[in-house]
Design an enzyme around this catalytic site. Structure first.
Site, PDB file in Angstrom:
ATOM      1  N   ASP A 133      -3.643  -9.160  -2.643  1.00  9.58           N
ATOM      2  CA  ASP A 133      -3.802 -11.155  -2.474  1.00  9.58           C
ATOM      3  C   ASP A 133      -5.055 -11.774  -2.089  1.00  9.58           C
ATOM      4  OD1 ASP A 133      -4.232  -9.350   0.451  1.00  9.58           O
ATOM      5  OD2 ASP A 133      -3.025 -10.158   1.633  1.00  9.58           O
ATOM      6  N   ASP A 161      -7.533 -12.739   0.956  1.00  8.24           N
ATOM      7  CA  ASP A 161      -7.615 -12.836   2.750  1.00  8.24           C
ATOM      8  C   ASP A 161      -9.084 -14.158   3.374  1.00  8.24           C
ATOM      9  OD1 ASP A 161      -5.644 -10.670   3.700  1.00  8.24           O
ATOM     10  OD2 ASP A 161      -7.441  -9.690   2.491  1.00  8.24           O
TER      11      ASP A 161
END
Length: 139
Positions: A66, A68
């Protein structure tokens, strides 16, 4: 991860890297979303796997990684407006966009949680984490 080191062993201290600086370490499929995020806020900072890849020049990213991010927001109105705009970018992003909105008081809340209508939020702060009423986030 937590580490305990003598303070004199720390050679440098710096804020997380700017997303625009770390973008080159991201996969090509992420570039359009990163450009949109930098367009929303050029001061967007990144942490997590992209930051480590940028700082070390090692491959910390996987197909399931992902993104961040950290955004500074001045007040409740700015936080809400920004979170709603993030929803638009997130809807077409090839990766999950995680991140926190950081208040001038030093409190951080996950952007999706802020975008919800939850009356209480899980908030991180320098010396404590806990549930905080939404109305107190910018107090």
């Amino acid at each position: 991860l937590a580490f305990a080191v003598p303070p004199d062993s720390i050679r440098a201290d710096a804020p997380p890297p700017l997303l625009r600086d770390a973008a080159a370490a991201a996969p090509p499929t992420w570039q359009a979303s990163i450009a949109a995020l930098v367009g929303l806020d050029p001061d967007t900072r990144c942490f997590g796997s992209l930051a480590w890849a940028h700082l070390t020049h090692l491959n910390y990213l996987s197909p399931g990684s992902d993104l961040d991010l950290l955004w500074e927001v001045a007040d409740e109105h700015a936080a809400t407006s920004f979170a709603l705009t993030l929803m638009v970018v997130d809807a077409t992003a090839p990766m999950r966009i995680d991140g926190e909105l950081l208040t001038p008081q030093g409190r951080a809340v996950q952007w999706r949680e802020w975008a919800s209508d939850a009356p209480e939020l899980l908030v991180k702060a320098l010396h404590a984490n806990g549930v905080t009423p939404r109305a107190e986030m910018f107090a």
